[in-house]
Design an enzyme around this catalytic site. Structure first.
Site, mmCIF file in Angstrom:
data_model
loop_
_atom_site.group_PDB
_atom_site.id
_atom_site.type_symbol
_atom_site.label_atom_id
_atom_site.label_comp_id
_atom_site.label_asym_id
_atom_site.label_seq_id
_atom_site.Cartn_x
_atom_site.Cartn_y
_atom_site.Cartn_z
ATOM 1 C CD GLU A 37 7.321 4.829 2.158
ATOM 2 O OE1 GLU A 37 6.400 4.630 2.976
ATOM 3 O OE2 GLU A 37 7.865 5.951 2.010
ATOM 4 C CD GLU A 72 -1.535 1.858 2.807
ATOM 5 O OE1 GLU A 72 -1.082 3.010 2.867
ATOM 6 O OE2 GLU A 72 -1.805 1.180 3.818
#
Ligand code: ZN
Length: 1005
Positions: A181, A108
């Site tokens: 991330e 995501e």
């Protein structure tokens, strides 16, 4: 979020990972959306481009026409046509986790890190400033991932849809972004550690006892299935995910055949679908075959007998160490695909748990063996198989067996005795109220409601057609035996889990040890040259984070999309000086058969008593009234209106020498026919409050204490900001008393003497004299109701009882030392630095509002989130008191953050602010300013803060005028003023960061 009411609010805890929700929108886009008429001319089997209509239906209670369609790629699309300009779009995928590495969650994040058409870092965050979106976000649920946005500007809608589609179907998934991330090894001085945005985010989430409890309980409840894994990622498992695994996960899940598209509002359906069709056609050319996913419940291993599981969690130093056990009993219930049963179970759950008349509330909460319901209590209809759970937190060891006993015994009693008819009527009444309420994010609320069953192949339209289910429920209930059957099914199932979490003072050290062992193991897998390679990659990542990118690839709105004039308040205002009263009233079709009111009365209190106000407002509506059993009173309220709401409100001060005014606000809404009954009940609640019920006061004090203390981990930045600002702003000083760490300390003080608390609270109430300044606001649809509403809303304030006796109280006042650190039982940190400025200078306020955006997007986000590995780093400006703030959220490296803060002034001095930078910051600020609001709140700036249309227009003009130069000048003035500058730190216990910085140190206890 979504429709208020006990049944339909999606529990946000289910949506593990909310990214920043931001921005507002302008009503006056250059192009308006088209009309919603197309929907009416379609029927099942109709085709629009390549989409075939599978089902179409009117849902009058929501005012929407819903169309469900299928695309030859296998994608489904749901469109809800409604005359609402706040158009919403989302694309979602089923992402059933296969392990706890957090692949769905990291994906995501990564999908938003650059795509083929927009190959720049983080186009998502960059679009926040190039759009007037009223909402932009991405969510990782427990079995789906969704990318939603909403906007009132059609050009913006098209821009954002383009960016979202490219992100979802053509993400670059660069290894470098995975390391930023997801996770990476990093060397900090001489020590290796694990870093990464999701890694730190989940470490933060797991250090929150409530979220740890819910997550672990779910894992235990569903052995063998997808739900035995953590979709967000278990910090200790995240490092076993490789970049390759992630790319595979994307290929097998982000496929058109696994996609659910949603659109809502008054957009032109044909244009929208033809664009989707075109994009899907292009995507399919690159996609492989889609392999159907393993169903999330496949492999489920039902218990042979009810099971008990115990785990250890961190200790909360704020409350008694002997009263910190959380426990819950969970029953497996129906599959989500049985949607009528789901609805019936939601009603049963509400009857069992909500409010003082509910049997489980009586058994668990009123017994005072715990502080409040355990996290996860309630009916959970967000997974493929639903569950019902009930439990407590804040309990002692000897009460552990009692909780399960009480739950089972209560269910047995309910099975035999049923519920009174009035209670069932009041639950149905609450559903009706919820359906009529138009919230600002109506379109978003609907997709959240539809998602959990849609993901499991259920028709989302029948999920949304609530009245049909209400009628079916009524019929089944009247036939008899409905709740008995539902309870029998729960009780007879062997698959029941009793889950206990005990506090352990060693827990955090043990987690640290496990992490250190993991780091050692990971480092051990590399030889020297490969470790050098990692360091080299880290250097490259840093470099690329510093690179200036060409954002012009991304679409952007212009100043022409922003209206020069404010949206005028829809209220008519009149003043009655004799009565010291101001009346605001409004007639609107948006009221949709409901009437709304707010009554506000000024409060004058010494500082030492301000902290008592939150508990007073809580008790005023929760203690019931003299000479009436609480369940009877509560039942009447639920059958009449949307609850009795009392809150404390602090106004924007009108000039520097005056202390900000505090007031008590009473509010509610009801169906037109119930309006006068609503006022009668409210009057009773405040004039005949049952202060004798000490047990109930204890319940509420303990509940409030636990609730606020538990919220620190999730909202650490605002607690840090509040501590930092209290010494330099009287507005924030009050805020700290009302909702900060100081409030927690006062609640603790109150819980030690409940009898004294009852006297104190009454005394505070008596001091809110009816002769103080007052204001009311009413909204009706029917003009003839207005005089009655206005009269009743005024009368209500006169019912506040007058002064009797005086009681003295010494509360713990906020610490007003600057540069302050509070040592917390967390494994993460929150830092806030604040600067006091003059809020009455509109030009300064306008410049600083825009500077805050610019500093966040151009500097702090990069330095603190991307490089520093914190979950967030931002600046904010508040017009309420002129406070300019810099802060970080879930921050592994507070020393670095403070260093970054000290560089903001230099960054501002040396940076070249281009026209497009300025435009972006302005778009973001105007977006926020023009954000749509719920019907009950919109247009009330004057009622709440004395800001009339003229002053709002003046500020808007000042915002329009801001230039790069004026902004630099204002900012430098603020940063140079050392007199009004201070820092506060909520710090990880045992790391002594505050000490290193020479701060005043306190321990959270
Ligand atoms: Zn996240």
């Amino acid at each position: 979020m979504g429709i208020p009411g006990p049944l339909y609010t999606l529990k946000l805890t289910n949506v593990l990972n909310m990214r920043r929700a931001l921005a507002g929108s302008s009503f006056w886009g250059t192009r308006r959306f088209g009309s919603a008429c197309t929907a009416k001319s379609l029927s099942t089997g109709s085709k629009i481009d390549n989409f075939t209509v599978q089902s179409i239906r009117e849902i009058p209670e929501l005012g929407v026409t819903g169309i469900l369609m299928r695309h030859p790629t296998g994608a489904t699309a749901l469109h809800l046509a409604k005359d609402d300009s706040n158009c919403t779009f989302s694309v979602a995928f089923r992402t059933f986790p296969r392990d706890s590495t957090g692949a769905p969650h990291i994906l995501e994040h990564l999908a938003l890190c650059g795509s083929r058409r927009y190959p720049i870092r983080d186009p998502f965050f960059k679009m926040l400033n190039r759009s007037l979106a009223t909402y932009m976000n991405a969510w990782t649920g427990r079995d789906w991932t969704m990318y939603p946005f909403a906007t009132r500007n059609i050009r913006d809608y098209e821009n954002l849809r383009g960016v979202y589609m490219d992100a979802a179907f053509r993400p670059l998934l660069r290894e470098e972004d995975f390391r930023q991330e997801g996770w990476r090894l990093e060397k900090d001085e001489d020590k290796w550690k694990i870093s990464g945005v999701v890694y730190n985010e989940m470490k933060g989430a797991f250090s929150d006892a409530e979220s740890l409890f819910s997550t672990r309980c779910q894992q235990q409840m569903f052995p063998g299935t997808s739900y035995s894994h953590v979709s967000g990622g278990d910090p200790l498992a995240i490092p076993s995910l490789s970049h390759r695994d992630l790319v595979d996960f994307c290929r097998s899940h982000y496929h058109p055949a696994n996609a659910l598209f949603y659109s809502y509002g008054n957009l032109e359906l044909e244009t929208h679908l033809s664009k989707l069709d075109e994009t899907l056609g292009q995507i399919m050319a690159d996609c492989g075959e889609f392999t159907p996913l393993r169903k999330p419940m496949d492999g489920f291993q039902p218990f042979a007998n009810p099971k008990s599981v115990e785990i250890m969690g961190s200790i909360d130093p704020m409350s008694d160490p002997n009263k910190q056990i959380k426990m819950i009993t969970s029953f497996i219930t129906n599959p989500i695909t049985n949607s009528q049963t789901t609805f019936n179970m939601q009603i049963l759950s509400s009857l069992l748990l909500d409010g003082p008349a509910a049997p489980l509330y009586k058994a668990l909460i009123e017994s005072n063996i715990g502080s409040e319901y355990a996290p996860g209590t309630g009916y959970d209809s967000s997974l493929a198989t639903t569950t019902f759970s009930a439990g407590l937190q804040g309990i002692t060891a000897d009460n552990v067996p009692r909780v399960e006993e009480l739950v089972l015994k209560t269910l047995e009693q309910v099975r035999n005795n049923g519920f009174p008819a009035e209670r069932i009527n009041s639950v149905v009444h609450q559903i009706q109220l919820g359906l009529r309420y138009h919230s600002a994010d109506f379109g978003l609320g609907l997709v959240q409601r539809a998602a959990s069953s849609w993901v499991h192949e259920q028709c989302p339209l029948s999920e949304l057609a609530v009245m049909e289910k209400v009628n079916a429920f009524r019929k089944q209930y009247d036939e008899g035996g409905l709740f008995e059957r539902l309870i029998d099914q729960m009780m007879e199932s062997k698959h029941r889990l009793t889950f206990v979490m005990r506090p352990d003072s060693e827990y955090n050290q043990q987690q640290d040890k496990l992490e250190a062992e993991l780091v050692e193991k990971l480092v051990g897998q590399h030889d020297q040259s490969s470790l050098e390679g990692i360091l080299e990659k880290n250097r490259k990542l840093l470099e690329s984070q510093d690179r200036v990118e060409d954002k012009s690839l991304l679409p952007c709105l212009g100043m022409a999309d922003i209206s020069e004039s404010i949206e005028k308040s829809p209220y008519a205002k009149s003043v009655d000086p004799r009565k010291n009263l101001t009346i605001f009233s409004r007639e609107s079709p948006k009221a949709n058969g409901l009437t709304y009111f707010k009554s506000k009365v000024a409060i004058k209190l010494p500082k030492s008593k301000i902290a008592l106000l939150p508990m007073l407002t809580n008790c005023l509506t929760e203690l019931g009234v003299e000479n009436m059993p609480i369940d009877e009173f509560d039942g009447k309220v639920r059958a009449t209106c949307a609850g009795l709401n009392v809150s404390v409100h602090q106004e924007r001060p009108t000039n520097e020498s005056i202390d900000p005014a505090l007031s008590l606000v009473l509010s509610s809404h009801a169906l037109e026919e119930n309006a006068s009954k609503m006022f009668d009940l409210f009057g009773l609640a405040i004039s005949k409050t049952n202060w004798q019920d000490l047990d109930r006061i204890r319940t509420h004090v303990n509940g409030a204490l636990a609730g606020l203390a538990n919220s620190i981990a999730g909202a650490g930045s605002s607690f840090a900001l509040s501590l930092a600002a209290a010494p330099i702003s009287s507005y924030r000083y009050n805020r700290e008393l009302l909702s900060g760490i100081s409030q927690i300390r006062v609640l603790k003080q109150l819980s030690a003497d409940i009898e004294g608390t009852a006297k104190l609270l009454q005394n505070v109430l008596y001091r809110i004299a009816a002769k103080n300044a007052k204001a009311i606001a009413v909204i009706t649809q029917d003009a003839t109701l207005r005089p009655m509403m206005e009269r009743s809303a005024q009368q209500l304030m006169k019912l506040i009882p007058a002064a009797k006796t005086r009681v003295s109280f010494k509360s713990t006042l906020p610490v007003t030392t600057r540069n302050y650190a509070l040592e917390m039982p967390f494994t993460t940190n929150y830092v806030a630095q604040v600067f006091g400025t003059n809020p009455f200078d509109d030009n300064l306020a306008a410049n600083l509002s825009i500077l805050a955006r610019l500093a966040s997007s151009q500097f702090l986000h990069r330095e603190i989130r991307e490089k520093g590995g914190a979950y967030g780093g931002s600046a904010s400006y508040s017009r309420m008191d002129g406070l300019f703030a810099l802060y970080s959220y879930r921050d592994p490296d507070p020393l670095n953050t403070i260093k970054v803060f000290s560089c903001v002034a230099d960054w501002l001095k040396n940076s070249v602010i281009s026209e497009s930078d300025l435009l972006e910051a302005k778009l973001a600020v105007f977006g926020d300013l023009d954000k749509p609001q719920d019907v009950a709140m919109e247009g009330l700036q004057q009622f709440f803060h004395g800001m009339d249309d003229i002053s709002r227009q003046t500020f808007r003009d000042a915002l329009m005028r801001v230039t790069a130069e004026s902004l630099k000048q204002s900012g430098q003035g603020v940063f140079q003023n050392t007199k009004k500058r201070t820092v506060a730190l909520l710090e990880e216990g045992g790391k002594h960061t505050g000490q290193l910085l020479g701060f005043k140190i306190d321990k959270y206890e």
